[in-house]
Design a protein around this motif. Structure first.
Motif, PDB file in Angstrom:
ATOM      1  N   LYS A  93      -0.599  10.400 -12.419  1.00 55.46           N
ATOM      2  CA  LYS A  93       0.229  10.424 -11.219  1.00 55.46           C
ATOM      3  C   LYS A  93      -0.454  11.229 -10.122  1.00 55.46           C
ATOM      4  O   LYS A  93      -1.311  12.083 -10.393  1.00 55.46           O
ATOM      5  CB  LYS A  93       1.608  11.023 -11.518  1.00 55.46           C
ATOM      6  N   ILE A  94      -0.055  10.952  -8.898  1.00 53.93           N
ATOM      7  CA  ILE A  94      -0.554  11.710  -7.751  1.00 53.93           C
ATOM      8  C   ILE A  94       0.161  13.053  -7.729  1.00 53.93           C
ATOM      9  O   ILE A  94       1.392  13.105  -7.877  1.00 53.93           O
ATOM     10  CB  ILE A  94      -0.306  10.937  -6.449  1.00 53.93           C
ATOM     11  N   THR A 103       7.411   8.457   1.860  1.00 50.27           N
ATOM     12  CA  THR A 103       7.978   7.914   0.629  1.00 50.27           C
ATOM     13  C   THR A 103       9.152   6.991   0.942  1.00 50.27           C
ATOM     14  O   THR A 103       9.702   7.011   2.045  1.00 50.27           O
ATOM     15  CB  THR A 103       8.440   9.055  -0.290  1.00 50.27           C
ATOM     16  N   ILE A 154       1.726  14.541  -1.714  1.00 53.39           N
ATOM     17  CA  ILE A 154       2.705  13.505  -1.334  1.00 53.39           C
ATOM     18  C   ILE A 154       3.578  14.076  -0.225  1.00 53.39           C
ATOM     19  O   ILE A 154       4.250  15.099  -0.415  1.00 53.39           O
ATOM     20  CB  ILE A 154       3.571  13.074  -2.533  1.00 53.39           C
ATOM     21  N   ALA A 182       1.611   5.012  -6.976  1.00 53.15           N
ATOM     22  CA  ALA A 182       1.703   4.891  -5.519  1.00 53.15           C
ATOM     23  C   ALA A 182       2.657   3.775  -5.110  1.00 53.15           C
ATOM     24  O   ALA A 182       3.365   3.892  -4.101  1.00 53.15           O
ATOM     25  CB  ALA A 182       0.325   4.650  -4.923  1.00 53.15           C
ATOM     26  N   GLU A 204       2.210  16.321  -6.633  1.00 51.03           N
ATOM     27  CA  GLU A 204       3.279  16.454  -5.646  1.00 51.03           C
ATOM     28  C   GLU A 204       2.803  17.133  -4.361  1.00 51.03           C
ATOM     29  O   GLU A 204       3.364  16.889  -3.290  1.00 51.03           O
ATOM     30  CB  GLU A 204       4.444  17.243  -6.249  1.00 51.03           C
ATOM     31  N   ILE A 238       6.312   5.155  -5.114  1.00 53.23           N
ATOM     32  CA  ILE A 238       6.754   6.241  -4.243  1.00 53.23           C
ATOM     33  C   ILE A 238       6.532   5.944  -2.770  1.00 53.23           C
ATOM     34  O   ILE A 238       7.354   6.301  -1.933  1.00 53.23           O
ATOM     35  CB  ILE A 238       6.057   7.565  -4.619  1.00 53.23           C
ATOM     36  N   TYR A 239       5.442   5.265  -2.402  1.00 55.66           N
ATOM     37  CA  TYR A 239       5.098   5.073  -0.998  1.00 55.66           C
ATOM     38  C   TYR A 239       5.854   3.893  -0.401  1.00 55.66           C
ATOM     39  O   TYR A 239       6.289   2.978  -1.120  1.00 55.66           O
ATOM     40  CB  TYR A 239       3.594   4.839  -0.825  1.00 55.66           C
TER      41      TYR A 239
END
Length: 287
Positions: free
Chosen positions: A143-144, A154, A149, A52, A146, A55-56
């Protein structure tokens, strides 16, 4: 007179709108810089938290951390024979509450790797809820997914969507005000400073150009500035000669006052003798 006031109010509205757009643009650029350059402080140092943080954006990562901390007090139980083979059902509840007060949330995992929760937080705000995070942690996901997300939250969201819809104000119009010209120059010099600070040779060259241009501006545009100032002064004088009338008076409520009100000092120092006050109980005068 009314047309002149409307014209001035329109120009003021345009200038304020331009300032608001520039402020919003600078805030967006600063947020992108903070998301890309500033380090993220990890709390649990888990694999999901590490992913996180990569990407965030900064604010969305803080929201993810809050949901991650809340998910630690939840438990996940799978439901067998839920009636369909295309999905799996899990029940998530808060373990710190009594059993008769627990509320169970349904986390549905489909065969197409799509995950949904009955709280509908992801559909509402774009951030995965604590129930889905708890499920991912139980399954030891690194991982989260896709599908959970959203691109707009992002760090590369603005790059994927393209440049921000911002254009500096045009300065070709002779009536453009000084604040608009100042804002346009500040935006242009920000990009120039970012390019000139990359190396020492660029910095020295750019500082030399700025010093030369300062001298040229002082010597070359003195007559033109004088003509512009005289033109602006003439327009202001034309506005000053316009007659300004008193606003219409409105009639107040109540009976018209025949005499004016006197202050306390004026009534005490006046020649008219006022009868002193007398107490109804003891008969004292002035008490």
């Amino acid at each position: 007179m009314t047309c002149m006031l409307l014209e001035l109010n329109g120009l003021e509205f345009i200038e304020n709108s331009q300032k608001a757009l520039e402020t919003q643009y600078l805030k967006e650029v600063k947020a992108d810089y903070d998301s890309e350059q500033l380090e993220r402080r990890l709390v649990l140092h888990s694999s999901l938290e590490m992913h996180a943080s990569e990407i965030y954006t900064k604010k969305m990562f803080n929201r993810f951390q809050k949901e991650l901390m809340k998910s630690t007090c939840h438990i996940v139980n799978s439901v067998k024979n839920n009636g369909t083979y295309m999905s799996k059902l899990y029940l998530v509840e808060k373990a710190t509450l009594p059993e008769n007060c627990r509320r169970k949330y349904r986390v549905t995992v489909f065969m197409c790797k799509k995950i949904e929760c009955s709280c509908k937080k992801f559909e509402h705000s774009g951030m995965i809820c604590k129930h889905i995070i708890r499920y991912l942690d139980k399954k030891q996901k690194i991982k989260i997914p896709e599908s959970l997300i959203m691109g707009r939250w992002t760090m590369n969201g603005n790059k994927i969507a393209g440049p921000l819809p911002y254009a500096p104000p045009g300065i070709g119009n002779d009536g453009a005000s000084q604040p608009l010209r100042y804002g346009a120059l500040c935006k242009s010099f920000q990009d120039l400073a970012a390019s000139g600070s990359c190396s020492v040779s660029r910095y020295k060259y750019l500082m030399g150009v700025i010093d030369r241009e300062k001298i040229y501006l002082k010597d070359a545009f003195t007559d033109e500035e004088r003509r512009e100032r005289t033109h602006e002064a003439k327009t202001q004088e034309d506005y000053q000669h316009d007659p300004i009338f008193d606003p219409p008076t409105s009639k107040t409520k109540g009976r018209k006052k025949t005499k004016r009100y006197k202050s306390g000092i004026e009534t005490t120092t006046s020649k008219i003798k006022i009868k002193p006050r007398k107490c109804n109980y003891c008969g004292a005068i002035g008490g």
